[in-house]
Design a protein around this motif. Structure first.
Motif, short mmCIF file in Angstrom:
data_model
loop_
_atom_site.label_atom_id
_atom_site.label_comp_id
_atom_site.label_asym_id
_atom_site.label_seq_id
_atom_site.Cartn_x
_atom_site.Cartn_y
_atom_site.Cartn_z
N PHE A 279 0.84 -1.19 0.00
CA PHE A 279 0.00 0.00 0.00
C PHE A 279 0.88 1.24 0.00
CE2 PHE A 279 -2.53 -3.38 1.71
CZ PHE A 279 -3.83 -3.14 1.25
N GLU A 280 0.37 2.32 -0.62
CA GLU A 280 1.08 3.58 -0.66
C GLU A 280 0.10 4.72 -0.44
OE1 GLU A 280 4.19 4.15 -0.69
OE2 GLU A 280 5.03 2.19 -1.25
N GLN A 281 0.61 5.83 0.09
CA GLN A 281 -0.18 7.05 0.17
C GLN A 281 -0.18 7.64 -1.22
OE1 GLN A 281 -1.13 7.45 3.43
NE2 GLN A 281 -2.69 8.92 2.82
N ALA A 282 -1.34 7.70 -1.86
CA ALA A 282 -1.35 7.97 -3.29
C ALA A 282 -2.65 8.64 -3.72
CB ALA A 282 -1.16 6.67 -4.08
N TYR A 283 -2.68 9.00 -5.01
CA TYR A 283 -3.88 9.42 -5.72
C TYR A 283 -4.06 8.47 -6.91
CZ TYR A 283 -3.83 13.88 -3.16
OH TYR A 283 -3.85 14.83 -2.19
N ASN A 284 -5.28 8.44 -7.45
CA ASN A 284 -5.60 7.57 -8.58
C ASN A 284 -5.69 8.42 -9.85
OD1 ASN A 284 -6.51 5.62 -10.33
ND2 ASN A 284 -8.25 4.98 -9.10
N GLY A 285 -4.64 8.34 -10.68
CA GLY A 285 -4.62 9.13 -11.91
C GLY A 285 -5.34 8.41 -13.04
N GLN A 286 -6.26 9.10 -13.70
CA GLN A 286 -7.08 8.52 -14.76
C GLN A 286 -6.81 9.22 -16.08
OE1 GLN A 286 -9.59 6.00 -14.42
NE2 GLN A 286 -8.67 5.66 -12.41
N ILE A 287 -6.74 8.43 -17.16
CA ILE A 287 -6.56 9.00 -18.50
C ILE A 287 -7.43 8.26 -19.50
CG2 ILE A 287 -4.19 9.82 -18.11
CD1 ILE A 287 -3.20 7.34 -19.61
N GLY A 288 -7.77 8.95 -20.58
CA GLY A 288 -8.42 8.35 -21.73
C GLY A 288 -7.57 8.62 -22.96
N VAL A 289 -7.19 7.59 -23.70
CA VAL A 289 -6.25 7.71 -24.82
C VAL A 289 -6.96 7.37 -26.12
CG1 VAL A 289 -4.12 6.80 -25.82
CG2 VAL A 289 -4.28 7.15 -23.35
N GLU A 290 -6.77 8.22 -27.13
CA GLU A 290 -7.35 7.96 -28.44
C GLU A 290 -6.53 6.91 -29.17
OE1 GLU A 290 -8.13 7.96 -32.49
OE2 GLU A 290 -6.32 9.01 -31.83
N ARG A 291 -7.20 6.00 -29.88
CA ARG A 291 -6.54 4.80 -30.40
C ARG A 291 -5.43 5.09 -31.40
NH1 ARG A 291 -9.70 0.86 -34.40
NH2 ARG A 291 -9.19 2.62 -35.74
N LEU A 295 -2.80 9.92 -28.11
CA LEU A 295 -2.81 11.15 -27.32
C LEU A 295 -3.80 11.02 -26.17
CD1 LEU A 295 -2.81 13.84 -30.16
CD2 LEU A 295 -0.98 13.47 -28.49
N ILE A 296 -3.48 11.63 -25.05
CA ILE A 296 -4.41 11.67 -23.92
C ILE A 296 -5.46 12.73 -24.22
CG2 ILE A 296 -4.65 12.12 -21.45
CD1 ILE A 296 -1.71 11.32 -21.13
N VAL A 297 -6.73 12.32 -24.29
CA VAL A 297 -7.80 13.26 -24.64
C VAL A 297 -8.67 13.61 -23.45
CG1 VAL A 297 -7.84 12.61 -27.06
CG2 VAL A 297 -9.24 11.33 -25.43
N CYS A 298 -8.56 12.87 -22.36
CA CYS A 298 -9.25 13.24 -21.13
C CYS A 298 -8.44 12.73 -19.96
CB CYS A 298 -10.69 12.71 -21.08
SG CYS A 298 -10.82 10.91 -20.88
N GLN A 299 -8.50 13.44 -18.84
CA GLN A 299 -7.74 13.04 -17.66
C GLN A 299 -8.39 13.67 -16.43
OE1 GLN A 299 -6.04 15.61 -15.96
NE2 GLN A 299 -6.63 17.14 -17.48
N HIS A 300 -8.31 12.98 -15.34
CA HIS A 300 -8.72 13.54 -14.06
C HIS A 300 -8.06 12.73 -12.95
CE1 HIS A 300 -11.69 10.23 -14.37
NE2 HIS A 300 -11.75 10.28 -13.04
N LEU A 301 -8.20 13.21 -11.74
CA LEU A 301 -7.57 12.58 -10.58
C LEU A 301 -8.65 12.21 -9.57
CD1 LEU A 301 -4.45 12.23 -10.08
CD2 LEU A 301 -4.71 13.95 -8.32
N SER A 302 -8.44 11.12 -8.87
CA SER A 302 -9.45 10.62 -7.93
C SER A 302 -8.81 10.22 -6.61
CB SER A 302 -10.18 9.42 -8.54
OG SER A 302 -11.03 8.81 -7.59
N GLN A 303 -9.61 10.28 -5.56
CA GLN A 303 -9.19 9.79 -4.24
C GLN A 303 -9.68 8.38 -3.99
OE1 GLN A 303 -11.17 13.19 -2.34
NE2 GLN A 303 -9.23 13.71 -1.37
#
Length: 467
Positions: A279-291, A295-303
């Motif tokens: 386990f680590e103290q972290a954030y959950n990085g999210q990306i959406g990549v076009e095929r 390129l990364i076309v959407c991104q956000h961060l989550s707890q």
């Protein structure tokens, strides 16, 4: 005997170009980043400066310095300042100026909210190059370490364990203070000892209050999911006129759990399981990549430690992209994103989902591999349609592209660029830094795509890659 080595004379004069323009080759990444930043609209940042006091460094200089620094794996503001003295590409980006590290870091913290708009502007700059058109999107997430110390955290169980002895010690010290007038206290400064323990009790109380608040939010969310599952279960039983098999969903329990914890260095980070165990103290990085472009076309961060709640935010961000980028047709994600609600959300967004409904073995039986696709169900609901789609040859081939689209992007960000831990603290600041690293990746990728298109036109070695 003559020396077999080339002679080195560090005192010999070296001719350097008189202008910064001659220091870098035409196709260098630093030139590309500078050109892209010059095209960006930074009026929202420039309007903040009222012209009072001493002259400030231009926002485009500092934006370009951050973009190029993150693309080259230089994240520290002190290292960025040093690079403006030592590295030719950084000297070119800074125009021979040397912003101090405090100015760089303050700018980064102050304008993190404006980076989201710049992220979209850079995507729009990719469209005229003919390298980006929305269609098939592949979504994934990865844990990124927070700028927080894991030992500087307190769990609900440990907070309760510490609280009672500290309260008892405070009461004992108060009694000793009343009876110790003129008596030997063995050098014990009672007021200081009481104040120290009361300060610890105050911090413990704040930690417990935060843990309780998070527990209430979790219970409300889990209760809503549980009620929705029970409602769907009851509707299916009514439709089929028989009781469903299997175990019924388990109702969530209110209140904090023993392992719920809060971190004192970054309270908004969360303890999360990471790949490889632990386990680590972290954030959950999210990306959406076009095929096609990668390129990364959407991104956000989550707890949130799991990805099940992250598909809908990704769909919302995709829907907010400018229409000239095209229309999203499909969304692919691994089994961590699967839920009936997510499948229905894709259908409402007019996006065809390719979400794994469960884990499959790496080496399925030969009979299963040779078996053809089952017959398509009549009038299927979104979940039934998804399950059938993934069993077809086309569906399997489409889902398999995840391994060569979105997963390599995280590999490049973490192991090539070297971004494994955030420099900032707090959800808002960290979200801005995640946007910054995604912009840096896109700039590197756009630079490569531009070279590939140029190679295609000139008939160079890029022809094979473009084909």
């Amino acid at each position: 005997m003559a020396s077999p080595f080339i002679p080195i004379d560090r005192n010999c004069p070296i001719e350097l170009p008189a202008s910064l323009e001659g220091w870098l080759r035409e196709e260098h990444l630093a030139r590309f980043v500078g050109d892209i930043v010059e095209q960006l609209d930074l009026s929202a940042i420039e309007q903040v400066y009222r012209g009072c006091g001493s002259l400030a460094y231009p926002p485009k200089l500092r934006v370009a310095l951050l973009f190029y620094g993150y693309a080259r794996g230089v994240f520290s503001s002190r290292k960025l300042e040093r690079m403006t003295y030592e590295s030719v590409p950084f000297i070119y980006i800074a125009g021979g100026r040397h912003p101090d590290h405090d100015s760089i870091n303050s700018f980064r913290k102050r304008f993190v909210a404006q980076l989201e708009e710049l992220f979209v502007q850079i995507l729009l700059s990719a469209h005229p190059l003919g390298v980006l058109k929305l269609g098939d999107i592949f979504v994934d997430g990865s844990k990124v370490e927070a700028h927080a110390s894991k030992p500087k955290a307190m769990s609900w169980r440990y907070a309760n364990k510490l609280e009672a002895p500290l309260k008892a010690e405070v009461e004992k010290l108060l009694e000793l203070a009343e009876t110790a007038d003129g008596q030997d206290t063995r050098g014990l400064n009672i007021p200081v000892e009481i104040a120290r323990r009361e300060e610890r009790l105050r911090k413990i109380a704040e930690a417990k209050a935060e843990i309780e608040r998070r527990a209430q939010e979790r219970y409300a969310r889990e209760r809503g999911e549980y009620d929705a599952k029970m409602a769907r279960r009851a509707a299916k039983e009514k439709q089929t006129d028989k009781k469903l098999g299997g175990c019924a969903p388990k109702a969530p329990t209110p209140g904090p759990h023993d392992k719920d914890q809060v971190n004192f260095t970054d309270e908004e980070s969360r303890i999360m399981p990471v790949s490889g165990g632990g386990f680590e103290q972290a954030y959950n990085g999210q990306i959406g990549v076009e095929r096609d472009s990668r390129l990364i076309v959407c991104q956000h961060l989550s707890q949130q430690p799991n990805d099940k709640q992250e598909l809908v935010p990704a769909l919302d961000r995709l829907a907010q992209l400018p229409q000239e980028l095209g229309q999203v047709k499909t969304a692919s994600a691994d089994t961590g994103y699967y839920s009936e609600d997510n499948v229905v959300a894709c259908a409402k967004a007019d996006v065809v989902p390719y979400i794994a409904c469960g884990r499959e073995p790496h080496y399925p039986p030969l009979e299963e591999r040779l078996a053809g696709a089952p017959q398509a169900p009549e009038n299927p609901d979104p979940v039934s349609a998804l399950r059938h789609r993934l069993k077809t040859a086309e569906g399997k081939a489409h889902y398999a592209r995840r391994k060569s689209t979105v997963e390599p992007v995280f590999g490049i960000i973490k192991h090539v660029i070297g971004f494994r831990q955030f420099m900032l603290r707090g959800l808002k600041a960290v979200q801005g830094e995640w946007t910054l690293i995604c912009i840096a990746f896109n700039l590197k990728r756009l630079h490569t795509l531009k070279g590939m298109k140029k190679g295609c036109r000139s008939g160079s070695e890029y022809v094979v890659e473009c084909a």
